[in-house]
Write an enzyme that holds these catalytic residues in place. Structure first.
Site, PDB file in Angstrom:
ATOM      1  N   ASP A 130       0.870  -1.182   0.000  1.00  0.00           N
ATOM      2  CA  ASP A 130       0.000   0.000   0.000  1.00  0.00           C
ATOM      3  C   ASP A 130       0.907   1.232   0.000  1.00  0.00           C
ATOM      4  OD1 ASP A 130      -3.233   0.576   1.067  1.00  0.00           O
ATOM      5  OD2 ASP A 130      -1.772   2.213   0.919  1.00  0.00           O
ATOM      6  N   ARG A 143     -11.072  -0.935 -10.354  1.00  0.00           N
ATOM      7  CA  ARG A 143     -11.628  -0.159 -11.461  1.00  0.00           C
ATOM      8  C   ARG A 143     -10.958  -0.632 -12.742  1.00  0.00           C
ATOM      9  NH1 ARG A 143     -15.392   0.639  -8.902  1.00  0.00           N
ATOM     10  NH2 ARG A 143     -16.264   2.579  -8.089  1.00  0.00           N
ATOM     11  N   ASP A 157     -13.697  -8.190 -12.546  1.00  0.00           N
ATOM     12  CA  ASP A 157     -15.083  -7.789 -12.302  1.00  0.00           C
ATOM     13  C   ASP A 157     -15.363  -6.430 -12.929  1.00  0.00           C
ATOM     14  OD1 ASP A 157     -17.688  -8.019 -11.117  1.00  0.00           O
ATOM     15  OD2 ASP A 157     -17.057  -6.538  -9.612  1.00  0.00           O
ATOM     16  N   GLU A 186     -17.049   0.822 -19.253  1.00  0.00           N
ATOM     17  CA  GLU A 186     -18.290   0.144 -18.822  1.00  0.00           C
ATOM     18  C   GLU A 186     -19.438   1.130 -18.973  1.00  0.00           C
ATOM     19  OE1 GLU A 186     -18.274  -1.374 -14.807  1.00  0.00           O
ATOM     20  OE2 GLU A 186     -16.193  -1.927 -14.911  1.00  0.00           O
ATOM     21  N   HIS A 239     -19.191  -6.173 -13.166  1.00  0.00           N
ATOM     22  CA  HIS A 239     -19.094  -5.224 -12.035  1.00  0.00           C
ATOM     23  C   HIS A 239     -20.168  -5.508 -10.968  1.00  0.00           C
ATOM     24  CE1 HIS A 239     -17.593  -0.939 -10.946  1.00  0.00           C
ATOM     25  NE2 HIS A 239     -17.843  -1.651  -9.863  1.00  0.00           N
ATOM     26  N   ILE A 240     -20.149  -6.753 -10.496  1.00  0.00           N
ATOM     27  CA  ILE A 240     -21.145  -7.159  -9.498  1.00  0.00           C
ATOM     28  C   ILE A 240     -20.496  -7.546  -8.163  1.00  0.00           C
ATOM     29  CG2 ILE A 240     -22.956  -7.940 -11.086  1.00  0.00           C
ATOM     30  CD1 ILE A 240     -21.772 -10.837 -10.694  1.00  0.00           C
ATOM     31  N   GLY A 241     -19.168  -7.326  -8.069  1.00  0.00           N
ATOM     32  CA  GLY A 241     -18.456  -7.741  -6.853  1.00  0.00           C
ATOM     33  C   GLY A 241     -19.104  -7.222  -5.579  1.00  0.00           C
TER      34      GLY A 241
END
Ligand code: NAD
Length: 311
Positions: A171, A231, A255, A260, A287-289
């Site tokens: 990170d 993303r 995902d 989109e 994109h349903i995560g």
């Protein structure tokens, strides 16, 4: 004083019920368009949004009484947060509400890809019973690199704990965050050198656009699997497809896509999507995560708590 709120997002019914119980006057319009929104927000003190509306300067200026904006989920790129903040408008997101859904989705796709579950299940539907062609690969003993250790990255690590895998995390903006079962990497190079799977959990911003690109692929020491639930624009799609074709990438679990939804995709992106989706080593979901039944409730509750406690 107005107490009007426009809810322009799919929500759990408890949200308007609870907001109304707290003195607000909610209108739910999930299908509002950007064009129609200015007229609807002109006397609103609050707006609940997801990805349907862009809360840009123009729309914020159309709502002179606005006190807060609530985002179902994360991804604050749909709101001009600096501009809203400069006008004293509080912006709330609810990433705590869908982090578990995303983590389960990432893990589900990864297991399905490695164990060829989706591929072989589709073959059985076609009357094929192929065993040798569908010998799987175990997660056990592998090294998983998680890039971005916020809500969803840390939730995935928690799910992986117990799979007897080595978990590395990188990170860029945090230190000292890792729980005992995660190795915190100071350098991305540690992930390049060790990882068998790389999973992205970063926001879309200047330094994460095309984070995964040709250079990233060549820096990876081993063939690897890519997971992206963050993303689409974090991935350079052309570089990804080349890596799949050269077998440096042994599989992808995506995902999200660079453009989109399908209806708004350029012909080039559409053909890249079709090409990738046709590969047996690719699992792509729309994109349903974060889109679970439970997440809808948890995100609604998370926003409600933030909105109500600001009074
Ligand atoms: P978060 O803000 O909680 O965590 C993101 C982390 O990434 C932070 O810890 C940040 O320090 C780190 N980071 C930022 N830039 C970095 C960089 N250049 N390199 C390494 N780390 C970096 O966000 P989150 O809730 O975990 O969400 C992550 C992403 O997933 C967002 O893009 C979000 O929109 C997306 N998301 C997708 C879904 C879905 O349905 N697929 C659902 C929820 C979130």
């Amino acid at each position: 004083m107005s107490r009007k709120v426009l809810i322009a997002a799919p929500i759990h019914p408890i949200l308007p019920r609870w907001l109304d119980a707290n003195g607000y006057d909610c209108t739910v319009n999930e299908t509002v368009t950007q064009q129609d929104a200015p007229a609807l927000v002109k006397d609103c003190v609050g707006i609940i949004t997801s990805t349907r509306l862009q809360l840009d300067k123009e729309l914020i200026d159309a709502a002179p009484m606005l006190k807060w904006i609530g985002r179902m989920g994360s991804g604050m790129e749909v709101i001009d947060v600096p501009y809203a903040t400069s006008k004293g408008i509080n912006c709330y997101s609810s990433p705590d509400g869908n982090k578990n859904a995303v983590a389960e989705h990432a893990l589900g796709m990864l297991l399905s890809l490695n164990k060829k579950i989706l591929k072989s299940a589709n073959e059985v539907k076609e009357g094929k019973w192929l065993r040798d062609e569908n010998r799987g690969v175990e997660l056990d003993g592998k090294t998983i690199g998680i890039i971005g250790f916020g809500n969803t990255g840390s939730a995935l690590a928690k799910k992986l704990y117990g799979f007897d895998v080595r978990i590395l995390a990188y990170d860029k903006y945090k230190r000292g965050y890792a729980p005992p079962y995660v190795e915190e990497c100071k350098l991305l190079a540690d992930i390049f050198n060790e990882a068998d799977v790389v999973s992205f959990h970063v926001p879309l911003q200047e330094d994460t656009y095309h984070y995964f690109n040709e250079a990233f692929v060549s820096n990876m020491k081993k063939p690897f699997v890519l997971v992206n639930t963050s993303r689409g624009k974090v991935i350079d799609t052309n570089a990804m497809l080349e890596a799949l074709e050269s077998r440096k990438l042994t599989g992808v679990c995506l995902d999200v896509w660079e453009e989109e939804p399908i209806e708004k995709m350029s012909p080039d992106m559409r053909s890249l999507l079709e090409k990738t989706a046709s590969m047996p080593q690719a699992i792509i979901t729309p994109h349903i995560g974060g889109y679970s039944m439970e997440a809808l409730y948890k995100m609604s509750k998370s926003l409600l708590d933030k909105i109500v406690s600001r009074k």
